[in-house]
Design a protein around this motif. Structure first.
Motif, short mmCIF file in Angstrom:
data_model
loop_
_atom_site.label_atom_id
_atom_site.label_comp_id
_atom_site.label_asym_id
_atom_site.label_seq_id
_atom_site.Cartn_x
_atom_site.Cartn_y
_atom_site.Cartn_z
N GLY A 1 3.36 16.77 3.85
CA GLY A 1 4.53 17.28 3.14
C GLY A 1 4.77 16.55 1.82
N SER A 2 4.18 15.33 1.65
CA SER A 2 4.37 14.61 0.38
C SER A 2 3.71 15.40 -0.75
CB SER A 2 3.68 13.24 0.39
OG SER A 2 4.06 12.46 1.47
N THR A 3 4.36 15.36 -1.94
CA THR A 3 3.71 16.00 -3.10
C THR A 3 2.92 14.92 -3.84
OG1 THR A 3 5.68 15.63 -4.39
CG2 THR A 3 5.44 17.79 -3.42
N VAL B 1 -5.40 17.52 1.21
CA VAL B 1 -4.38 17.98 0.27
C VAL B 1 -4.64 19.44 -0.09
CG1 VAL B 1 -3.41 17.64 -2.05
CG2 VAL B 1 -4.16 15.66 -0.72
N GLU B 2 -3.58 20.23 -0.09
CA GLU B 2 -3.72 21.61 -0.57
C GLU B 2 -3.35 21.61 -2.05
OE1 GLU B 2 -2.62 24.77 2.37
OE2 GLU B 2 -1.23 25.21 0.71
N LEU B 3 -4.33 21.94 -2.90
CA LEU B 3 -4.10 21.84 -4.35
C LEU B 3 -3.58 23.13 -4.94
CD1 LEU B 3 -7.21 19.85 -5.64
CD2 LEU B 3 -4.89 19.01 -5.26
N ASP B 4 -2.68 22.97 -5.89
CA ASP B 4 -2.20 24.08 -6.70
C ASP B 4 -3.27 24.36 -7.77
OD1 ASP B 4 -0.37 25.88 -7.45
OD2 ASP B 4 1.23 24.47 -7.94
N LYS B 5 -2.91 25.15 -8.79
CA LYS B 5 -3.89 25.50 -9.82
C LYS B 5 -4.40 24.26 -10.57
CE LYS B 5 -3.91 28.87 -13.31
NZ LYS B 5 -3.10 29.68 -14.13
N VAL B 6 -5.69 24.20 -10.82
CA VAL B 6 -6.26 23.08 -11.58
C VAL B 6 -6.00 23.32 -13.06
CG1 VAL B 6 -8.41 21.86 -12.17
CG2 VAL B 6 -8.04 22.70 -9.83
N ALA C 1 -4.33 18.45 -10.84
CA ALA C 1 -3.62 19.50 -10.11
C ALA C 1 -2.56 18.87 -9.24
CB ALA C 1 -4.60 20.29 -9.23
N ASP C 2 -1.43 19.56 -9.09
CA ASP C 2 -0.42 19.10 -8.13
C ASP C 2 -0.86 19.57 -6.76
OD1 ASP C 2 1.22 17.97 -10.08
OD2 ASP C 2 2.06 19.94 -10.58
N GLY C 3 -0.38 18.91 -5.72
CA GLY C 3 -0.78 19.33 -4.39
C GLY C 3 0.20 18.84 -3.33
N ILE C 4 0.00 19.33 -2.11
CA ILE C 4 0.85 18.92 -0.99
C ILE C 4 -0.07 18.37 0.10
CG2 ILE C 4 2.38 19.74 0.84
CD1 ILE C 4 3.62 21.62 -1.09
N VAL C 5 0.30 17.23 0.63
CA VAL C 5 -0.50 16.62 1.69
C VAL C 5 -0.30 17.45 2.96
CG1 VAL C 5 -0.79 14.56 3.13
CG2 VAL C 5 -0.31 14.33 0.68
N VAL C 6 -1.42 17.91 3.53
CA VAL C 6 -1.28 18.71 4.75
C VAL C 6 -1.66 17.92 6.00
CG1 VAL C 6 -1.46 21.01 3.73
CG2 VAL C 6 -3.54 19.81 4.30
N MET D 1 0.83 -1.20 0.00
CA MET D 1 0.00 0.00 0.00
C MET D 1 0.88 1.26 0.00
SD MET D 1 -3.24 0.64 2.42
CE MET D 1 -2.74 1.71 3.72
N LEU D 2 0.43 2.27 -0.79
CA LEU D 2 1.20 3.51 -0.88
C LEU D 2 0.90 4.37 0.34
CD1 LEU D 2 3.01 5.10 -2.81
CD2 LEU D 2 0.95 6.15 -3.72
N ARG D 3 1.95 4.82 1.06
CA ARG D 3 1.72 5.64 2.26
C ARG D 3 2.09 7.09 1.96
NH1 ARG D 3 -0.37 2.87 5.99
NH2 ARG D 3 0.11 0.67 6.11
N VAL D 4 1.23 8.02 2.33
CA VAL D 4 1.58 9.42 2.17
C VAL D 4 1.68 10.04 3.56
CG1 VAL D 4 0.62 9.85 -0.12
CG2 VAL D 4 -0.86 10.03 1.86
N THR D 5 2.56 10.99 3.67
CA THR D 5 2.74 11.68 4.96
C THR D 5 2.62 13.18 4.70
OG1 THR D 5 5.09 11.61 4.50
CG2 THR D 5 4.26 9.93 5.99
#
Ligand code: SAM
Length: 210
Positions: free
Chosen positions: A7-9, A34-39, A20-25, A1-5
């Motif tokens: 700060g992960s992009t 996730v905080e998303l950048d521009k769609v 959209a790219d984003g950062i896991v908050v 399973m893929l784990r995100v923490t």
């Protein structure tokens, strides 16, 4: 399973072509914030919209077709009921599974669009716009002819029609050809029913991406 923490992009997509790219908050039980950048519009879609009209197949073989053809850029799947079909129909569970496979495959290969998987239709009721190609081992048209035809009508939609393990009947092929479908031969060897749509799609879409 893929784990995100935190700060992960990540890259998020909505299945309809936006990403959209984003950062896991934050990562909470069952939820990832996730905080998303521009769609933006996803840029990996093929310029030719290809529908895979594939006969129902035994076991999990349709999943393989959906997985590989999604990776190669198919737009949608139209399972068909041919006379010599290997199974009588597609249960709701199997259809759900195919749709899940399409979603997972799109995610894995970076597509922002999840191809649709339709309910099965009788071969005689299959509709298409643009070019239709019916693959059968005794067709007059070679793959090279087909590639030329597809290239000369760039950006038109293409529907690829492939048969069950027992093949299409002569009447089915005759009926499709009388409706304007072009017969295509995929080399001298007989391919498995789950190989043929993948081979034909790759021949049409991989060269356009090079
Ligand atoms: N004996 C069957 C026949 O003559 O059609 C073989 C069927 S084949 C196992 C299953 C499906 O894969 C066919 O209905 C066709 O759509 C496709 N196929 C397999 N080999 C092919 C080839 N060399 N050229 C075109 N289509 C092929």
């Amino acid at each position: 399973m893929l784990r995100v923490t935190p700060g992960s992009t990540v890259r998020a997509f909505d299945g309809n072509g936006n990403e959209a790219d984003g950062i896991v908050v934050a990562v909470e039980s069952g939820r990832v914030l996730v905080e998303l950048d521009k769609v933006r519009e996803g840029g990996l879609e093929a310029t030719i919209a290809v529908t895979i009209a594939v006969a129902l197949l035994k076991g999990d073989k349709l999943s393989d077709v959906v997985r590989h053809c999604t990776e190669l850029g198919a737009k949608e799947f139209a399972p068909i009921l041919a006379k010599r079909r290997d199974v009588p129909g597609l249960s709701g569970n199997k259809l759900d599974r195919l749709r899940r496979v399409a979603r997972e495959a799109a995610k894995q290969c970076g597509r922002a669009v999840v191809p649709e998987v339709f309910e099965p239709v009788d071969l005689a009721a299959l509709q298409w716009s643009g070019i239709a190609l019916v693959a059968h081992p005794h067709a007059q048209g070679s793959l090279a002819d087909t590639q030329r035809e597809a290239a000369s009508k760039a950006h038109e939609a293409i529907t690829i029609i492939t048969g069950p393990e027992g093949g299409f009947t002569q009447e089915e092929v005759g009926e499709l050809e009388s409706r304007g479908a072009l017969g295509v031969r995929l080399g001298a060897r007989v391919l498995r029913a789950e190989t043929a749509p993948v081979a034909l799609l790759a021949a049409l879409l991989v060269p356009e991406a090079l």
